[in-house]
Motif scaffolding. Structure first.
Motif, PDB file in Angstrom:
ATOM      1  N   ASP A  92       0.825  -1.216   0.000  1.00  0.00           N
ATOM      2  CA  ASP A  92       0.000   0.000   0.000  1.00  0.00           C
ATOM      3  C   ASP A  92       0.856   1.262   0.000  1.00  0.00           C
ATOM      4  OD1 ASP A  92      -2.420  -1.454   0.074  1.00  0.00           O
ATOM      5  OD2 ASP A  92      -2.217  -1.704   2.244  1.00  0.00           O
ATOM      6  N   GLN A  93       2.151   1.082  -0.205  1.00  0.00           N
ATOM      7  CA  GLN A  93       3.134   2.167  -0.264  1.00  0.00           C
ATOM      8  C   GLN A  93       3.273   2.920   1.057  1.00  0.00           C
ATOM      9  OE1 GLN A  93       3.459   4.430  -3.945  1.00  0.00           O
ATOM     10  NE2 GLN A  93       1.710   3.265  -4.725  1.00  0.00           N
ATOM     11  N   ARG A  94       3.044   2.202   2.143  1.00  0.00           N
ATOM     12  CA  ARG A  94       3.246   2.786   3.471  1.00  0.00           C
ATOM     13  C   ARG A  94       4.599   2.310   3.988  1.00  0.00           C
ATOM     14  NH1 ARG A  94       0.227   5.603   6.388  1.00  0.00           N
ATOM     15  NH2 ARG A  94      -1.685   5.016   5.308  1.00  0.00           N
ATOM     16  N   ILE A  95       5.378   3.236   4.486  1.00  0.00           N
ATOM     17  CA  ILE A  95       6.693   2.911   5.037  1.00  0.00           C
ATOM     18  C   ILE A  95       6.477   2.197   6.365  1.00  0.00           C
ATOM     19  CG2 ILE A  95       8.881   3.839   5.902  1.00  0.00           C
ATOM     20  CD1 ILE A  95       8.334   6.273   3.970  1.00  0.00           C
ATOM     21  N   LEU A 139       4.900   6.476   1.220  1.00  0.00           N
ATOM     22  CA  LEU A 139       6.127   6.632   0.443  1.00  0.00           C
ATOM     23  C   LEU A 139       6.091   7.919  -0.375  1.00  0.00           C
ATOM     24  CD1 LEU A 139       8.831   5.449  -0.462  1.00  0.00           C
ATOM     25  CD2 LEU A 139       7.574   4.145  -2.199  1.00  0.00           C
ATOM     26  N   SER A 140       4.917   8.321  -0.812  1.00  0.00           N
ATOM     27  CA  SER A 140       4.776   9.534  -1.626  1.00  0.00           C
ATOM     28  C   SER A 140       5.294  10.778  -0.913  1.00  0.00           C
ATOM     29  CB  SER A 140       3.319   9.734  -2.038  1.00  0.00           C
ATOM     30  OG  SER A 140       2.494   9.862  -0.902  1.00  0.00           O
ATOM     31  N   GLU A 148       5.678  15.994  -5.940  1.00  0.00           N
ATOM     32  CA  GLU A 148       4.248  15.968  -6.258  1.00  0.00           C
ATOM     33  C   GLU A 148       3.959  15.557  -7.701  1.00  0.00           C
ATOM     34  OE1 GLU A 148       0.257  16.570  -5.180  1.00  0.00           O
ATOM     35  OE2 GLU A 148       1.817  17.382  -3.877  1.00  0.00           O
ATOM     36  N   GLU A 149       4.690  16.117  -8.646  1.00  0.00           N
ATOM     37  CA  GLU A 149       4.388  15.861 -10.060  1.00  0.00           C
ATOM     38  C   GLU A 149       4.712  14.433 -10.510  1.00  0.00           C
ATOM     39  OE1 GLU A 149       8.485  17.935 -10.152  1.00  0.00           O
ATOM     40  OE2 GLU A 149       6.665  18.022  -8.946  1.00  0.00           O
ATOM     41  N   PHE A 150       5.431  13.662  -9.698  1.00  0.00           N
ATOM     42  CA  PHE A 150       5.774  12.280 -10.051  1.00  0.00           C
ATOM     43  C   PHE A 150       4.969  11.239  -9.279  1.00  0.00           C
ATOM     44  CE2 PHE A 150       9.947  14.539 -10.728  1.00  0.00           C
ATOM     45  CZ  PHE A 150       9.832  14.592 -12.103  1.00  0.00           C
ATOM     46  N   ARG A 151       4.163  11.654  -8.346  1.00  0.00           N
ATOM     47  CA  ARG A 151       3.483  10.717  -7.446  1.00  0.00           C
ATOM     48  C   ARG A 151       2.525   9.771  -8.165  1.00  0.00           C
ATOM     49  NH1 ARG A 151       2.563  14.659  -2.182  1.00  0.00           N
ATOM     50  NH2 ARG A 151       4.798  14.805  -1.714  1.00  0.00           N
ATOM     51  N   GLU A 165      14.591  12.184  -8.318  1.00  0.00           N
ATOM     52  CA  GLU A 165      14.499  13.246  -7.321  1.00  0.00           C
ATOM     53  C   GLU A 165      13.654  12.766  -6.148  1.00  0.00           C
ATOM     54  OE1 GLU A 165      12.935  16.834  -9.091  1.00  0.00           O
ATOM     55  OE2 GLU A 165      14.973  17.548  -9.417  1.00  0.00           O
ATOM     56  N   GLY A 166      14.138  13.080  -4.970  1.00  0.00           N
ATOM     57  CA  GLY A 166      13.381  12.858  -3.758  1.00  0.00           C
ATOM     58  C   GLY A 166      13.119  14.202  -3.107  1.00  0.00           C
ATOM     59  N   VAL A 167      12.267  14.211  -2.100  1.00  0.00           N
ATOM     60  CA  VAL A 167      11.928  15.460  -1.409  1.00  0.00           C
ATOM     61  C   VAL A 167      12.230  15.314   0.077  1.00  0.00           C
ATOM     62  CG1 VAL A 167      10.100  17.098  -0.850  1.00  0.00           C
ATOM     63  CG2 VAL A 167      10.080  15.934  -3.046  1.00  0.00           C
TER      64      VAL A 167
END
Length: 121
Positions: free
Chosen positions: A36-39, A62-63, A68-71, A100-102
């Motif tokens: 579910d993309q949860r860390i 994870l998002s 934002e533009e790649f999520r 890129e990461g944020v």
């Protein structure tokens, strides 16, 4: 009959191995992410790298670490990966790519990622 010396050596080896794993966990950057993309778990170093206090990323999506533009595109790739998961670098045609990461501050940073699927209790 149990040979005490063998058990003692095994125990010392196992303790050393556990200490080595603990050290590795604290000094490398690893995220354990569920489907579910949860860390689920994050190392101290990955938290520091992204500007979080140790453990702060645990439970986050994870998002949080993706611009934002790649999520949306990342979510699609993430789901597709689980159709045929294999250990590989993240990128096209098995070539290591830089993404890129944020950081928590909003600053963008360059990251490269290795994907591994493992069952975790």
């Amino acid at each position: 009959m149990i040979n005490y010396n063998m058990d003692k050596n095994w125990l010392l080896y196992r303790i050393a191995e556990i200490d080595a794993l603990k050290l590795a966990w604290e000094t490398i950057m690893v995220l354990i992410v569920d489907k579910d993309q949860r860390i689920q778990r994050s190392t101290v170093e990955v938290n520091k790298f992204f500007g979080y206090v140790p453990g702060e990323l645990d439970g986050q999506q994870l998002s949080t670490l993706i611009p934002e533009e790649f999520r949306t595109r990342h979510a699609e790739h993430f789901q597709k990966y689980f159709e045929q998961p294999i250990d590989r670098t993240m990128g096209t045609d098995m070539q290591q790519a830089v993404f890129e990461g944020v950081k928590k501050s909003g600053e963008r940073i360059k990251v490269s990622i290795w994907l591994r699927v493992r069952a975790v209790d």
